[in-house]
Design a protein around this motif. Sequence first.
Motif, PDB file in Angstrom:
ATOM      1  N   ILE A 394       0.828  -1.209   0.000  1.00 38.26           N
ATOM      2  CA  ILE A 394       0.000   0.000   0.000  1.00 38.26           C
ATOM      3  C   ILE A 394       0.860   1.256   0.000  1.00 38.26           C
ATOM      4  O   ILE A 394       0.582   2.209  -0.721  1.00 38.26           O
ATOM      5  N   THR A 395       1.967   1.250   0.772  1.00 35.08           N
ATOM      6  CA  THR A 395       2.793   2.460   0.803  1.00 35.08           C
ATOM      7  C   THR A 395       3.490   2.670  -0.534  1.00 35.08           C
ATOM      8  O   THR A 395       3.744   3.790  -0.938  1.00 35.08           O
ATOM      9  N   LYS A 396       3.752   1.570  -1.234  1.00 35.62           N
ATOM     10  CA  LYS A 396       4.359   1.701  -2.560  1.00 35.62           C
ATOM     11  C   LYS A 396       3.360   2.343  -3.517  1.00 35.62           C
ATOM     12  O   LYS A 396       3.705   3.233  -4.281  1.00 35.62           O
ATOM     13  N   SER A 397       2.101   1.896  -3.441  1.00 30.53           N
ATOM     14  CA  SER A 397       1.117   2.446  -4.363  1.00 30.53           C
ATOM     15  C   SER A 397       0.804   3.906  -4.020  1.00 30.53           C
ATOM     16  O   SER A 397       0.379   4.661  -4.886  1.00 30.53           O
ATOM     17  N   LEU A 398       1.015   4.291  -2.780  1.00 28.43           N
ATOM     18  CA  LEU A 398       0.800   5.705  -2.415  1.00 28.43           C
ATOM     19  C   LEU A 398       2.068   6.523  -2.635  1.00 28.43           C
ATOM     20  O   LEU A 398       2.102   7.711  -2.349  1.00 28.43           O
ATOM     21  N   ARG A 399       3.112   5.889  -3.106  1.00 22.68           N
ATOM     22  CA  ARG A 399       4.418   6.522  -3.333  1.00 22.68           C
ATOM     23  C   ARG A 399       4.946   7.213  -2.070  1.00 22.68           C
ATOM     24  O   ARG A 399       5.365   8.372  -2.089  1.00 22.68           O
ATOM     25  N   GLY A 415       3.760  15.414   4.269  1.00 26.13           N
ATOM     26  CA  GLY A 415       3.112  14.709   3.172  1.00 26.13           C
ATOM     27  C   GLY A 415       3.184  13.202   3.348  1.00 26.13           C
ATOM     28  O   GLY A 415       2.203  12.489   3.113  1.00 26.13           O
ATOM     29  N   ASN A 416       4.343  12.722   3.751  1.00 31.89           N
ATOM     30  CA  ASN A 416       4.499  11.280   3.931  1.00 31.89           C
ATOM     31  C   ASN A 416       3.729  10.775   5.148  1.00 31.89           C
ATOM     32  O   ASN A 416       3.188   9.669   5.125  1.00 31.89           O
ATOM     33  N   GLN A 417       3.645  11.596   6.199  1.00 35.82           N
ATOM     34  CA  GLN A 417       2.806  11.217   7.338  1.00 35.82           C
ATOM     35  C   GLN A 417       1.353  11.063   6.892  1.00 35.82           C
ATOM     36  O   GLN A 417       0.669  10.119   7.260  1.00 35.82           O
ATOM     37  N   GLN A 418       0.916  12.025   6.074  1.00 31.26           N
ATOM     38  CA  GLN A 418      -0.461  11.970   5.606  1.00 31.26           C
ATOM     39  C   GLN A 418      -0.698  10.700   4.784  1.00 31.26           C
ATOM     40  O   GLN A 418      -1.746  10.083   4.867  1.00 31.26           O
ATOM     41  N   LYS A 419       0.329  10.295   4.030  1.00 30.71           N
ATOM     42  CA  LYS A 419       0.182   9.075   3.239  1.00 30.71           C
ATOM     43  C   LYS A 419       0.091   7.847   4.139  1.00 30.71           C
ATOM     44  O   LYS A 419      -0.573   6.863   3.785  1.00 30.71           O
ATOM     45  N   VAL A 420       0.758   7.878   5.288  1.00 26.78           N
ATOM     46  CA  VAL A 420       0.638   6.751   6.216  1.00 26.78           C
ATOM     47  C   VAL A 420      -0.799   6.652   6.721  1.00 26.78           C
ATOM     48  O   VAL A 420      -1.384   5.566   6.776  1.00 26.78           O
ATOM     49  N   VAL A 421      -1.392   7.807   7.050  1.00 32.28           N
ATOM     50  CA  VAL A 421      -2.789   7.799   7.503  1.00 32.28           C
ATOM     51  C   VAL A 421      -3.688   7.272   6.390  1.00 32.28           C
ATOM     52  O   VAL A 421      -4.597   6.473   6.615  1.00 32.28           O
ATOM     53  N   GLY A 445       4.121  19.168  -4.115  1.00 34.93           N
ATOM     54  CA  GLY A 445       4.293  17.920  -4.869  1.00 34.93           C
ATOM     55  C   GLY A 445       3.401  16.819  -4.321  1.00 34.93           C
ATOM     56  O   GLY A 445       2.720  16.113  -5.060  1.00 34.93           O
ATOM     57  N   ALA A 446       3.388  16.696  -2.976  1.00 33.49           N
ATOM     58  CA  ALA A 446       2.586  15.655  -2.347  1.00 33.49           C
ATOM     59  C   ALA A 446       1.099  15.952  -2.487  1.00 33.49           C
ATOM     60  O   ALA A 446       0.287  15.038  -2.626  1.00 33.49           O
ATOM     61  N   HIS A 448      -0.344  17.270  -5.002  1.00 29.08           N
ATOM     62  CA  HIS A 448      -0.705  16.821  -6.336  1.00 29.08           C
ATOM     63  C   HIS A 448      -0.912  15.310  -6.362  1.00 29.08           C
ATOM     64  O   HIS A 448      -1.852  14.800  -6.957  1.00 29.08           O
ATOM     65  N   GLU A 449      -0.024  14.609  -5.662  1.00 22.73           N
ATOM     66  CA  GLU A 449      -0.170  13.150  -5.605  1.00 22.73           C
ATOM     67  C   GLU A 449      -1.449  12.748  -4.895  1.00 22.73           C
ATOM     68  O   GLU A 449      -2.109  11.778  -5.272  1.00 22.73           O
ATOM     69  N   ILE A 450      -1.816  13.503  -3.860  1.00 23.29           N
ATOM     70  CA  ILE A 450      -3.038  13.177  -3.128  1.00 23.29           C
ATOM     71  C   ILE A 450      -4.260  13.397  -4.030  1.00 23.29           C
ATOM     72  O   ILE A 450      -5.193  12.599  -4.032  1.00 23.29           O
ATOM     73  N   TYR A 451      -4.233  14.463  -4.852  1.00 25.21           N
ATOM     74  CA  TYR A 451      -5.342  14.667  -5.791  1.00 25.21           C
ATOM     75  C   TYR A 451      -5.467  13.489  -6.746  1.00 25.21           C
ATOM     76  O   TYR A 451      -6.561  13.004  -7.038  1.00 25.21           O
ATOM     77  N   GLU A 452      -4.318  13.037  -7.237  1.00 24.98           N
ATOM     78  CA  GLU A 452      -4.342  11.900  -8.163  1.00 24.98           C
ATOM     79  C   GLU A 452      -4.899  10.655  -7.477  1.00 24.98           C
ATOM     80  O   GLU A 452      -5.627   9.870  -8.078  1.00 24.98           O
TER      81      GLU A 452
END
Lengths: 514, 332
Positions: A394-399, A415-421, A445-446, A448-452
């Motif tokens: 999952i963390t790979k797919s969330l980059r 940004g990376n903390q938010q991706k962990v959540v 940058g992050a 933009h990734e979250i929008y995607e």
Amino acid sequence: MASPLDQNATSCLLNMQNIFKSFGSVDVLMDVNFDLYPGEVHILAGENGAGKSTLIKILGGVYTDGSGSMVVNDKEVDFKSVQDATSAGISIIHQELSLIGPLSVWENIFLGKEKSSYQWLDKSHMVDYSRKILEKFDLDINPKRAVDEFSIGIQQMIEIAKALAFNARIIVMDEPTSALTEPEVKKLFKIIEQLKEQGCGIVYITHKMEEIYSIADRITVLRDGQYIGTETAENLPSEKLIQWMVGRELDQQFPRHAPHVGDTGLQVTDLFVPGTATNPAPRVNHVSFSVKAGEILGIAGLQGSGNSELLNGIFGTYGKSAKGSIKIDGAEYIPDSPAASIQRGLALLTNDRKTNGLVMDLNIIENATLASLPAYSRRLWLKPAAESKAAKDITKSLRLKAESLYQYVDALSGGNQQKVVMAKWILTHPKVLLLDEPTRGVDIGAKHEIYELMNQWTKDGIAIVLITSEMPELLAMSDRIIVMHRGQVTAEFDRDNATQEKILTAALGERKTA
Amino acid sequence: MSQLLKSPKSSWLTSPTTRALGALVIVFVIGLIFNADGAFLKWGTHRDMLRAVSVYGLLACGMTLVIITGGIDLSVGSILGISAVSFSLFCIHFSWPFYIAIIVCLLIGLACGAASGLIISRFNIQPFIATLAMMVFARGLAKWISGGQKISTAVQQADGTYEYVPEPAVFNFINSKILWDNISVVTVIFLVCLLITAILLAKLRLGRYLYAIGGNEEAARLSGVPVNAIKVLAYAMSGLFCAVAGICQASQELQGDPEAGFTYELSAIAMVVIGGTTLRGGRGGIGLTLLGVLIIGYLEKILSINAVGEDKRLMLTGAIIVGAVLLQKTKK
């Protein structure tokens, strides 16, 4: 008065040259320059981890082992402590509130600077002075009341008042508006204008584009600890600024794809959340709405409108005190606990990952699987291999970028903390994602990734409810928008006819008639 | 050097395990130097030290679970007292079979702990206050059950005279040494409980939830963790270990003293904290607690074999607790 940018006319307030700083073997600032003139707002821009906070901490005397030259008011300085910086006229408003909740407003303002005669505190003088300071900010509050009786927005204003109470000339504001409502932001900007006229210089850090261009005189950009450049705001349009910050061009700032709308995913009927002891007005007052699978519904509202409480009410955060009924994929239930909601396919990304999103004492894997742990255990026993594989995928797919999945999450960037959540919630396989400020404190940058990712999730058939205080984000990412005011829905707009003005009007309480 | 300490690769140098291990080694070396004419070099000394810390260690097992959730359990000494009194009463006066006596004692300890946990989670009362109340209540209960008397093998008869009954076999077994007198049974019991705690913390879902609650209770609740139930379980487990400790204590003293375990909670907390588990919750572990138990155990033993008076022993122990905790604070 001389233009602030007429640099020969006025002498420099602050000049930092060739600043270097490292943590152990990691260089965090490499040859950074920054200067500040009286009467200007100088934006310090850059993604999270670019080195902005480090630079500010050197300026504020928090880090004392950086190298380079620092000149304040034409005098070479070498701060050994925060006190040194304060007495040189530098005042820093930190992103995190530094107020002491149980103490009164005046006690906070005068903390460490108490006026006294022979050890006896001169209370009446300090209370009067505090009241005067607060009035300057149009804050009509009693300075004798405890700080934690006030809303976060007011507290932020108190923090700012505290920082400006003692005639600082160099004022640093680190994301001061992240907890403020629109009117409070306006008030803050007015104060900034006053400060400029008084000849103060302001260093301003923000991630909000619209803010940058409404107050910036000059902009300095850092990237990965390196100095990229300084330019006046007119000469640095937003496309170029973003390019400086991320080092590449973002094709599109908000890439919302056409929605693939399906059946109704979430139906909320008559949700009611009672008020609190200090504020008895209902936080959410009989709200009904629905979201379809694959749709993003934006919920607009100013601070205190009840939009965040609405999401928490749906999720069962308030236990049995919230009333109303929820239907997910047609199955009806009453939201009375987060555990029950998760089982039914709800997930809530809260608006404050530090307070109630992440467990800082657990590593990335343990945080990612926290909400779906039964799936990674056999009876009572954990299955570590299955757990780390799920987290890895999952963390790979969330980059997500991290040295190791076994590191504690507090070492990660925002940004990376938010991706962990996000990883935690996606692993629960939700049908409905409630996102409360998903891009708060996250770099461009992050973001933009979250929008995607939101595009991807809706494509997978997840229904999303989105709260964001950034209007452009709300307008661009939502397929539909409802607006809340004082716990009630005051308007609903389609994507095509929503505008900033209409939403703000409704958020201020004007009901749309017919 | 400071460069080296700051780089991420050297993090094992600053880890709590390394620090606690370092402290233990220092204590051990002191023992080798002040070996009291070779007394420290004999296994018997170590065996006796282990026997002496086992009861405290049992309390520290439960205390570790509770402290990891960010709580504290002040009632451990009193629950030990109830258990010691009940066990003596069941075995000596009621002549119950030992296994029934043990089971009932364990249930009493479990119930006391669960009651603390319920008060804490259901009514949202601070652990310090709730377990302080349980500490007072349980001590009263122990005195009430025993009538304020030590429950010994001298049993009062109907005519008011005392008559000695034989010691129950279970007392003698628990108080004995096995493996050719090389290790005490109480130490084995302690090690088994230590192992159970270790498995619980590292291998079971429950353990993960304990850490999550200690780290961020609200985040855990919003992630669907059954916070209240887990907290009750943590205090119940602590009560259970206290009951085991009480059974051991009664067997070692051959009587049930209603004052047994008085101030033991402070030693248990000290052992957990010296090991490196933070009182804040969320971090730490049972391995650290074992190190804390050994540090205190060896320290006491070294001081006693060198015939240092109790007055100086207490003062030194106090100083060393501060020293050990300071050592752990240097990490930024």
